[in-house]
Every structure is written in structure tokens, then in C-alpha cells.
Motif scaffolding. Sequence first.
Motif, PDB file in Angstrom:
ATOM      1  N   GLU A 102       0.819  -1.209   0.000  1.00 37.05           N
ATOM      2  CA  GLU A 102       0.000   0.000   0.000  1.00 37.05           C
ATOM      3  C   GLU A 102       0.859   1.268   0.000  1.00 37.05           C
ATOM      4  O   GLU A 102       1.803   1.400   0.778  1.00 37.05           O
ATOM      5  CB  GLU A 102      -0.916   0.015   1.219  1.00 37.05           C
ATOM      6  CG  GLU A 102      -1.865   1.203   1.258  1.00 37.05           C
ATOM      7  CD  GLU A 102      -2.799   1.165   2.451  1.00 37.05           C
ATOM      8  OE1 GLU A 102      -3.584   2.115   2.604  1.00 37.05           O
ATOM      9  OE2 GLU A 102      -2.737   0.202   3.236  1.00 37.05           O
ATOM     10  N   GLY A 103       0.532   2.176  -0.914  1.00 32.25           N
ATOM     11  CA  GLY A 103       1.233   3.442  -0.991  1.00 32.25           C
ATOM     12  C   GLY A 103       2.525   3.411  -1.767  1.00 32.25           C
ATOM     13  O   GLY A 103       3.181   4.450  -1.911  1.00 32.25           O
ATOM     14  N   CYS A 104       2.893   2.245  -2.281  1.00 33.45           N
ATOM     15  CA  CYS A 104       4.152   2.133  -3.030  1.00 33.45           C
ATOM     16  C   CYS A 104       3.923   2.371  -4.516  1.00 33.45           C
ATOM     17  O   CYS A 104       2.819   2.184  -5.036  1.00 33.45           O
ATOM     18  CB  CYS A 104       4.792   0.763  -2.807  1.00 33.45           C
ATOM     19  SG  CYS A 104       5.359   0.510  -1.105  1.00 33.45           S
ATOM     20  N   ASP A 105       4.986   2.770  -5.197  1.00 33.11           N
ATOM     21  CA  ASP A 105       4.923   3.065  -6.627  1.00 33.11           C
ATOM     22  C   ASP A 105       5.465   1.930  -7.490  1.00 33.11           C
ATOM     23  O   ASP A 105       5.213   1.895  -8.699  1.00 33.11           O
ATOM     24  CB  ASP A 105       5.739   4.329  -6.927  1.00 33.11           C
ATOM     25  CG  ASP A 105       5.261   5.512  -6.113  1.00 33.11           C
ATOM     26  OD1 ASP A 105       4.104   5.928  -6.306  1.00 33.11           O
ATOM     27  OD2 ASP A 105       6.034   6.010  -5.263  1.00 33.11           O
ATOM     28  N   ALA A 106       6.232   1.032  -6.892  1.00 34.16           N
ATOM     29  CA  ALA A 106       6.846  -0.060  -7.635  1.00 34.16           C
ATOM     30  C   ALA A 106       7.171  -1.187  -6.667  1.00 34.16           C
ATOM     31  O   ALA A 106       7.255  -0.984  -5.456  1.00 34.16           O
ATOM     32  CB  ALA A 106       8.120   0.405  -8.346  1.00 34.16           C
ATOM     33  N   VAL A 107       7.357  -2.380  -7.230  1.00 34.70           N
ATOM     34  CA  VAL A 107       7.726  -3.564  -6.453  1.00 34.70           C
ATOM     35  C   VAL A 107       9.017  -4.135  -7.018  1.00 34.70           C
ATOM     36  O   VAL A 107       9.172  -4.258  -8.247  1.00 34.70           O
ATOM     37  CB  VAL A 107       6.623  -4.637  -6.499  1.00 34.70           C
ATOM     38  CG1 VAL A 107       7.093  -5.938  -5.842  1.00 34.70           C
ATOM     39  CG2 VAL A 107       5.351  -4.138  -5.832  1.00 34.70           C
ATOM     40  N   VAL A 108       9.932  -4.496  -6.134  1.00 37.90           N
ATOM     41  CA  VAL A 108      11.123  -5.258  -6.504  1.00 37.90           C
ATOM     42  C   VAL A 108      11.026  -6.606  -5.811  1.00 37.90           C
ATOM     43  O   VAL A 108      10.920  -6.669  -4.576  1.00 37.90           O
ATOM     44  CB  VAL A 108      12.417  -4.550  -6.078  1.00 37.90           C
ATOM     45  CG1 VAL A 108      13.631  -5.443  -6.364  1.00 37.90           C
ATOM     46  CG2 VAL A 108      12.561  -3.215  -6.798  1.00 37.90           C
ATOM     47  N   PHE A 109      11.054  -7.683  -6.590  1.00 35.05           N
ATOM     48  CA  PHE A 109      11.077  -9.022  -5.996  1.00 35.05           C
ATOM     49  C   PHE A 109      12.528  -9.471  -5.935  1.00 35.05           C
ATOM     50  O   PHE A 109      13.141  -9.784  -6.949  1.00 35.05           O
ATOM     51  CB  PHE A 109      10.243 -10.022  -6.797  1.00 35.05           C
ATOM     52  CG  PHE A 109      10.150 -11.370  -6.120  1.00 35.05           C
ATOM     53  CD1 PHE A 109       9.252 -11.576  -5.087  1.00 35.05           C
ATOM     54  CD2 PHE A 109      10.984 -12.407  -6.488  1.00 35.05           C
ATOM     55  CE1 PHE A 109       9.185 -12.796  -4.427  1.00 35.05           C
ATOM     56  CE2 PHE A 109      10.925 -13.633  -5.849  1.00 35.05           C
ATOM     57  CZ  PHE A 109      10.021 -13.827  -4.804  1.00 35.05           C
ATOM     58  N   ALA A 110      13.066  -9.488  -4.699  1.00 38.39           N
ATOM     59  CA  ALA A 110      14.469  -9.838  -4.496  1.00 38.39           C
ATOM     60  C   ALA A 110      14.608 -10.973  -3.493  1.00 38.39           C
ATOM     61  O   ALA A 110      15.672 -11.168  -2.910  1.00 38.39           O
ATOM     62  CB  ALA A 110      15.242  -8.618  -4.008  1.00 38.39           C
ATOM     63  N   ALA A 111      13.528 -11.737  -3.304  1.00 36.20           N
ATOM     64  CA  ALA A 111      13.537 -12.805  -2.304  1.00 36.20           C
ATOM     65  C   ALA A 111      14.135 -14.083  -2.873  1.00 36.20           C
ATOM     66  O   ALA A 111      14.125 -14.312  -4.080  1.00 36.20           O
ATOM     67  CB  ALA A 111      12.123 -13.070  -1.807  1.00 36.20           C
ATOM     68  N   GLY A 112      14.642 -14.904  -1.970  1.00 36.85           N
ATOM     69  CA  GLY A 112      15.171 -16.215  -2.358  1.00 36.85           C
ATOM     70  C   GLY A 112      15.024 -17.187  -1.213  1.00 36.85           C
ATOM     71  O   GLY A 112      15.005 -16.804  -0.039  1.00 36.85           O
ATOM     72  N   GLY A 113      14.900 -18.470  -1.566  1.00 35.04           N
ATOM     73  CA  GLY A 113      14.675 -19.506  -0.570  1.00 35.04           C
ATOM     74  C   GLY A 113      15.905 -19.916   0.205  1.00 35.04           C
ATOM     75  O   GLY A 113      15.845 -20.822   1.029  1.00 35.04           O
ATOM     76  N   GLY A 114      17.034 -19.247  -0.041  1.00 33.44           N
ATOM     77  CA  GLY A 114      18.235 -19.545   0.727  1.00 33.44           C
ATOM     78  C   GLY A 114      19.070 -20.647   0.117  1.00 33.44           C
ATOM     79  O   GLY A 114      18.666 -21.329  -0.826  1.00 33.44           O
ATOM     80  N   ALA A 115      20.264 -20.814   0.679  1.00 33.72           N
ATOM     81  CA  ALA A 115      21.239 -21.768   0.139  1.00 33.72           C
ATOM     82  C   ALA A 115      21.390 -22.990   1.034  1.00 33.72           C
ATOM     83  O   ALA A 115      22.432 -23.634   1.050  1.00 33.72           O
ATOM     84  CB  ALA A 115      22.584 -21.078  -0.024  1.00 33.72           C
ATOM     85  N   ASP A 116      20.320 -23.312   1.776  1.00 32.28           N
ATOM     86  CA  ASP A 116      20.418 -24.410   2.745  1.00 32.28           C
ATOM     87  C   ASP A 116      20.050 -25.764   2.162  1.00 32.28           C
ATOM     88  O   ASP A 116      19.996 -26.754   2.881  1.00 32.28           O
ATOM     89  CB  ASP A 116      19.541 -24.119   3.961  1.00 32.28           C
ATOM     90  CG  ASP A 116      18.074 -23.925   3.579  1.00 32.28           C
ATOM     91  OD1 ASP A 116      17.757 -24.052   2.388  1.00 32.28           O
ATOM     92  OD2 ASP A 116      17.267 -23.644   4.490  1.00 32.28           O
ATOM     93  N   GLY A 117      19.776 -25.809   0.867  1.00 29.08           N
ATOM     94  CA  GLY A 117      19.453 -27.085   0.237  1.00 29.08           C
ATOM     95  C   GLY A 117      18.002 -27.495   0.366  1.00 29.08           C
ATOM     96  O   GLY A 117      17.634 -28.616   0.010  1.00 29.08           O
ATOM     97  N   ASN A 118      17.159 -26.599   0.863  1.00 30.74           N
ATOM     98  CA  ASN A 118      15.743 -26.893   1.038  1.00 30.74           C
ATOM     99  C   ASN A 118      15.020 -26.729  -0.295  1.00 30.74           C
ATOM    100  O   ASN A 118      14.741 -25.617  -0.741  1.00 30.74           O
ATOM    101  CB  ASN A 118      15.148 -25.965   2.099  1.00 30.74           C
ATOM    102  CG  ASN A 118      13.732 -26.333   2.479  1.00 30.74           C
ATOM    103  OD1 ASN A 118      12.942 -26.741   1.639  1.00 30.74           O
ATOM    104  ND2 ASN A 118      13.400 -26.179   3.751  1.00 30.74           N
TER     105      ASN A 118
END
Length: 219
Positions: free
Chosen positions: A66-82
Motif C-alpha cells: 500500500e502506498g508504493c509506486d513499484a515492487v522489486v522481488f528480491a527474495a530467495g529460498g536460501g542456500a540451505d538445500g531446502n
Amino acid sequence: MSSIAIVGGHGKVAQQLIRVLAGQGDTPVALVRRAEYKAELEALGAEVRLLDIENSDSGDFAGAFEGCDAVVFAAGGGADGNIERKRTVDLEGSLKSIEGARKAGIDRFVQVSAIGADNPLPEDTSDVWRAYVEAKRDADAALRDSGLAWTVLRAGALTDDPATDRVLLAENVERGEISRADVAAVIAAFLHDSGTVGVQVELVSGEQSVADAVAGVRV
């Protein structure tokens, strides 16, 4: 000045992006699942909102945007082998972000992905790496088909080296390394450049400045 929602706001690329955006007068909105990250990220210049990627639906994402002008998707599931988290974070997190952006009325969307995500994988590819690449590939395809004003940035092997302002951006590049700080600089440049809407490019270290490299991939 813009307000930029960053999904995966405590990640290493995200933290570099917060610094860049805050430094140029934008408001980075870091979306994180743990309240204990708040002070750390606020010290970098972010507004912090809570969002559990795996246990939230697209409506929750829309509320966080809410209230944002743009979205950056920078998420990752990690390097733990899951392997499971490659699906629930890298793919489903992206899909919920896309739908959340639509619901929030946000058009601009930049996604951080992986170099070579569309390339065939060798038969001896590990299950974890295969899951990661396939999640990124499918997330990118969904974003391209979303109708949003999208940009996909497929980065090479990430390092914690300082920013160099020397990069190579192109539709396809040879595999190489790139600092997270330089990735952040490119993302920030994309966010304020309408000529990069509809662009999918790969990024490694190179010889051009970020400004020149971004200018070279505009459509």
C-alpha cells in the motif's frame, strides 16, 4: 522520489538496494518476516513492514504494498538445500507479489532472477539447483505474461565485493560474477527508466558504467 516495496527486504541484494534508493531520495519499503530486522534496516534508510512470504496470500501482499509506486522481488529460498523453499519462496512468492501488485494498483515490477534460467539443465544437475533454476524460470515467465510494466534482471554469481560501476548487461552473456552492490545499482536505474519496461537481461561484471549499460538495453 518514489516509494519502492522490496520483497525479501533483509536479503543481501535488498540491503544494498535500500542504501542506493535511500541515497537518491527514494523511500525503500523493506518487507520482512521478522520484526527483529526492523532496527537494522531502518538504520540503512528503509521503512519496514512485516510480510511472511510463505504464509501470506496475495491480499496480504497487496496490503504490504500500500502506498508504493513499484515492487522489486528480491527474495530467495536460501542456500540451505531446502528444495521446497525454492517453490514456496522463489516461485510462489513471486506469483503472490505479482498478484498483490495488481490488487494494489501498482504497475512497475522489477524481478531479480538467475543468469541462464531458460537454458536446458544437464542430466547430472543436482535436485536443489534444478529446483532453484526452474522456480526462477517459471517466475520470470509469469511476470512476462502478467501485463505489468516488468523488467527481469538475471544476475550472475553474486559476490559481496564493493560496487565497481563497471557492468555488462545484455540479453545473453557468458556466466560470470557480479557484486550485489552493482546489482542494486542496476535495479535502481531500472526503476526510474521507463525504457527498460519489457526488458529481460543478464548481468555480470564488465566495462561499461551502469548508466551506459542501462541505456544500451532500453527498448
